[in-house]
Design an enzyme around this catalytic site. Sequence first.
Site, PDB file in Angstrom:
ATOM      1  N   TYR A 175       7.531   7.550  -0.923  1.00 23.18           N
ATOM      2  CA  TYR A 175       7.302   8.787  -1.690  1.00 23.18           C
ATOM      3  C   TYR A 175       8.538   9.147  -2.511  1.00 23.18           C
ATOM      4  O   TYR A 175       8.423   9.601  -3.643  1.00 23.18           O
ATOM      5  CB  TYR A 175       6.944   9.948  -0.749  1.00 23.18           C
ATOM      6  CG  TYR A 175       5.541   9.827  -0.217  1.00 23.18           C
ATOM      7  CD1 TYR A 175       4.462  10.347  -0.924  1.00 23.18           C
ATOM      8  CD2 TYR A 175       5.284   9.166   0.975  1.00 23.18           C
ATOM      9  CE1 TYR A 175       3.174  10.214  -0.450  1.00 23.18           C
ATOM     10  CE2 TYR A 175       3.994   9.030   1.455  1.00 23.18           C
ATOM     11  CZ  TYR A 175       2.942   9.555   0.737  1.00 23.18           C
ATOM     12  OH  TYR A 175       1.665   9.411   1.198  1.00 23.18           O
ATOM     13  N   LYS A 190      -1.528   3.923  -0.016  1.00 20.83           N
ATOM     14  CA  LYS A 190      -0.200   3.362  -0.235  1.00 20.83           C
ATOM     15  C   LYS A 190       0.331   2.797   1.067  1.00 20.83           C
ATOM     16  O   LYS A 190      -0.097   3.292   2.124  1.00 20.83           O
ATOM     17  CB  LYS A 190       0.762   4.404  -0.807  1.00 20.83           C
ATOM     18  CG  LYS A 190       0.723   5.789  -0.170  1.00 20.83           C
ATOM     19  CD  LYS A 190       0.953   5.964   1.292  1.00 20.83           C
ATOM     20  CE  LYS A 190       2.202   5.451   1.926  1.00 20.83           C
ATOM     21  NZ  LYS A 190       2.236   5.686   3.404  1.00 20.83           N
TER      22      LYS A 190
HETATM   23  P1  NDP Z   1      -4.164   4.924  11.683  1.00 21.46           P
HETATM   24  O1  NDP Z   1      -3.445   4.013  12.603  1.00 21.46           O
HETATM   25  O2  NDP Z   1      -4.325   6.350  12.077  1.00 21.46           O
HETATM   26  O3  NDP Z   1      -5.638   4.358  11.412  1.00 21.46           O
HETATM   27  C1  NDP Z   1      -5.894   3.075  10.928  1.00 21.46           C
HETATM   28  C2  NDP Z   1      -7.370   2.781  11.148  1.00 21.46           C
HETATM   29  O4  NDP Z   1      -7.624   1.483  10.594  1.00 21.46           O
HETATM   30  C3  NDP Z   1      -7.785   2.676  12.613  1.00 21.46           C
HETATM   31  O5  NDP Z   1      -8.150   3.919  13.171  1.00 21.46           O
HETATM   32  C4  NDP Z   1      -8.973   1.730  12.532  1.00 21.46           C
HETATM   33  O6  NDP Z   1     -10.135   2.450  12.140  1.00 21.46           O
HETATM   34  C5  NDP Z   1      -8.638   0.830  11.351  1.00 21.46           C
HETATM   35  N1  NDP Z   1      -8.182  -0.492  11.764  1.00 21.46           N
HETATM   36  C6  NDP Z   1      -8.889  -1.621  11.570  1.00 21.46           C
HETATM   37  N2  NDP Z   1      -8.230  -2.677  12.043  1.00 21.46           N
HETATM   38  C7  NDP Z   1      -7.073  -2.231  12.579  1.00 21.46           C
HETATM   39  C8  NDP Z   1      -6.003  -2.852  13.248  1.00 21.46           C
HETATM   40  N3  NDP Z   1      -5.954  -4.170  13.429  1.00 21.46           N
HETATM   41  N4  NDP Z   1      -4.990  -2.081  13.685  1.00 21.46           N
HETATM   42  C9  NDP Z   1      -5.004  -0.755  13.491  1.00 21.46           C
HETATM   43  N5  NDP Z   1      -6.004  -0.106  12.860  1.00 21.46           N
HETATM   44  C10 NDP Z   1      -7.045  -0.840  12.416  1.00 21.46           C
HETATM   45  O7  NDP Z   1      -3.458   4.793  10.289  1.00 21.46           O
HETATM   46  P2  NDP Z   1      -3.325   5.888   9.127  1.00 21.46           P
HETATM   47  O8  NDP Z   1      -4.639   6.521   8.886  1.00 21.46           O
HETATM   48  O9  NDP Z   1      -2.168   6.751   9.402  1.00 21.46           O
HETATM   49  O10 NDP Z   1      -2.908   4.937   7.880  1.00 21.46           O
HETATM   50  C11 NDP Z   1      -3.866   4.176   7.178  1.00 21.46           C
HETATM   51  C12 NDP Z   1      -3.335   3.913   5.765  1.00 21.46           C
HETATM   52  O11 NDP Z   1      -3.138   5.140   5.110  1.00 21.46           O
HETATM   53  C13 NDP Z   1      -1.996   3.189   5.717  1.00 21.46           C
HETATM   54  O12 NDP Z   1      -1.979   2.318   4.620  1.00 21.46           O
HETATM   55  C14 NDP Z   1      -0.991   4.309   5.494  1.00 21.46           C
HETATM   56  O13 NDP Z   1       0.170   3.888   4.821  1.00 21.46           O
HETATM   57  C15 NDP Z   1      -1.793   5.261   4.671  1.00 21.46           C
HETATM   58  N6  NDP Z   1      -1.379   6.654   4.854  1.00 21.46           N
HETATM   59  C16 NDP Z   1      -1.296   7.464   3.766  1.00 21.46           C
HETATM   60  C17 NDP Z   1      -0.937   8.761   3.892  1.00 21.46           C
HETATM   61  C18 NDP Z   1      -0.909   9.654   2.699  1.00 21.46           C
HETATM   62  O14 NDP Z   1      -0.375  10.741   2.799  1.00 21.46           O
HETATM   63  N7  NDP Z   1      -1.474   9.248   1.586  1.00 21.46           N
HETATM   64  C19 NDP Z   1      -0.545   9.322   5.199  1.00 21.46           C
HETATM   65  C20 NDP Z   1      -0.760   8.427   6.297  1.00 21.46           C
HETATM   66  C21 NDP Z   1      -1.141   7.132   6.114  1.00 21.46           C
HETATM   67  P3  NDP Z   1     -11.563   2.103  12.775  1.00 21.46           P
HETATM   68  O15 NDP Z   1     -11.436   2.461  14.227  1.00 21.46           O
HETATM   69  O16 NDP Z   1     -12.487   2.973  12.017  1.00 21.46           O
HETATM   70  O17 NDP Z   1     -11.808   0.647  12.559  1.00 21.46           O
END
Ligand code: NDP
Length: 415
Positions: free
Chosen positions: A249, A164
């Site tokens: 949420y 989401k």
């Molecule tokens: P993070 O910032 O922790 O991680 C995002 C990951 O995406 C990065 O580590 C990287 O992984 C990859 N990535 C690729 N391109 C980019 C870029 N240009 N900029 C930043 N990151 C990039 O985010 P979250 O894990 O917190 O969030 C990811 C998704 O999950 C979002 O849509 C968020 O809304 C959702 N979310 C949902 C939650 C829930 O409870 N269901 C809680 C938190 C987030 P790599 O190094 O492997 O390429």
Amino acid sequence: MAEHELPRRGLVLAAAALGTGGAGYPPPSPIDSGHVEGGRVQFPDWRGPADPPGGGAPQPRPPGERIGFAVIGLGRIALEEVLPAFAECKEARPVALVSGSPEKARVVAAQHGIPEGAVHGYGELERLRENPAVQAVYIALPNAMHREYTERAAAIGKHVLCEKPLATSLADCQAMTAACARAGVRLMIAYRAQYQPHHRATIALIRSRELGRLRLIEAANTQVNGPGPQWRYDGRMAGGGALPDIGLYCLNATRYLTGEEPVQAFASIYSPPGDTRFAEVEESIAFQLRFPSGLIANCLSSYGTYENRSLRLHFERGSIEMAHAFAYEGQRLTVQRRVGEIGAEEERIVKPKNQFAQEIDHFAACVREGRQPHTPGEEGVQDQALMEALYRSAKEGRPVRLEPPPGPTRGPDPA
Ligand code: NDP
């Protein structure tokens, strides 16, 4: 023959003895040993009827029969919640990774038993087409990237479980549902709370009318965010601030708890002047929704106030409070009502379960059985439409009328 080895005759005797619980022990009763029925291990209840029944032994599918997922984007949600949750899944397993950080991906693959050959960069996503172990993808990328990766996964015939918010604009959300429909793959939005046992129990309580009609909802999801730069402060990448990240949420809860769609919305947003983190996205939002039954919901969300993830529901004859409602764990459900001549507060004990595992298993079962998920893409499309209306209301400083969604947004209830 080594000293610890038994001769053949001894082995036969030992095996026979095992079947009776060992030499000298009475044989186990059927209540103790259970039995296999329809390929499942079952134990009769060993307790009396006054106690709540046990949950039964989990019945995981053998790993080779589970739906295989490629996790795309190895950030916090993927590493801290989603991948660990697979260990609790019964229907799903992680079989591939897609990441822009090769060293991190190799470490994560080894930790989760994913073969090195199933670790790909973003440009190689299409190689998943040739991997028959991958039937679905879990998209855990920043919000603005959800559309591209959903479309690319659908184009190679993989089902999509997407984090989401579904995307950062209504047009993108609609394009995602259309792409998955065209490709004949399932699309589900990862609304974990809709699979969380306390939320399911609350929905059942509302529907039972035990406390009469639900009239008012208060929902809050707030936290204190750290310094930038991070994609969450980039308007293009995030699509907004506290609202699409955590306020969503509250918004989604008002809809799945009531089973109604709001008809009017009013929002106020605030960002501290001079704080560069909030130059493009809002820090705080307060919004009110009105529903056709007359129900009113008041919701708060902020990146700038101490963590609060609470939900309170006000009924004609009582109220329900869910502590930590939107957190990953720690939910508690209390009911306040009149019992005889006194006011009572009682906790409803609901067995906690990993909501990420529940959500992933639900999607895997839907993929296996060709069913519509409980939270298909349409559920995310509707929330995006509502969020855009909330921003419009905040900008214009007045309530806005809301259109009902063009069709149902939720599939059958999860098991
Ligand atoms: P993070 O910032 O922790 O991680 C995002 C990951 O995406 C990065 O580590 C990287 O992984 C990859 N990535 C690729 N391109 C980019 C870029 N240009 N900029 C930043 N990151 C990039 O985010 P979250 O894990 O917190 O969030 C990811 C998704 O999950 C979002 O849509 C968020 O809304 C959702 N979310 C949902 C939650 C829930 O409870 N269901 C809680 C938190 C987030 P790599 O190094 O492997 O390429």
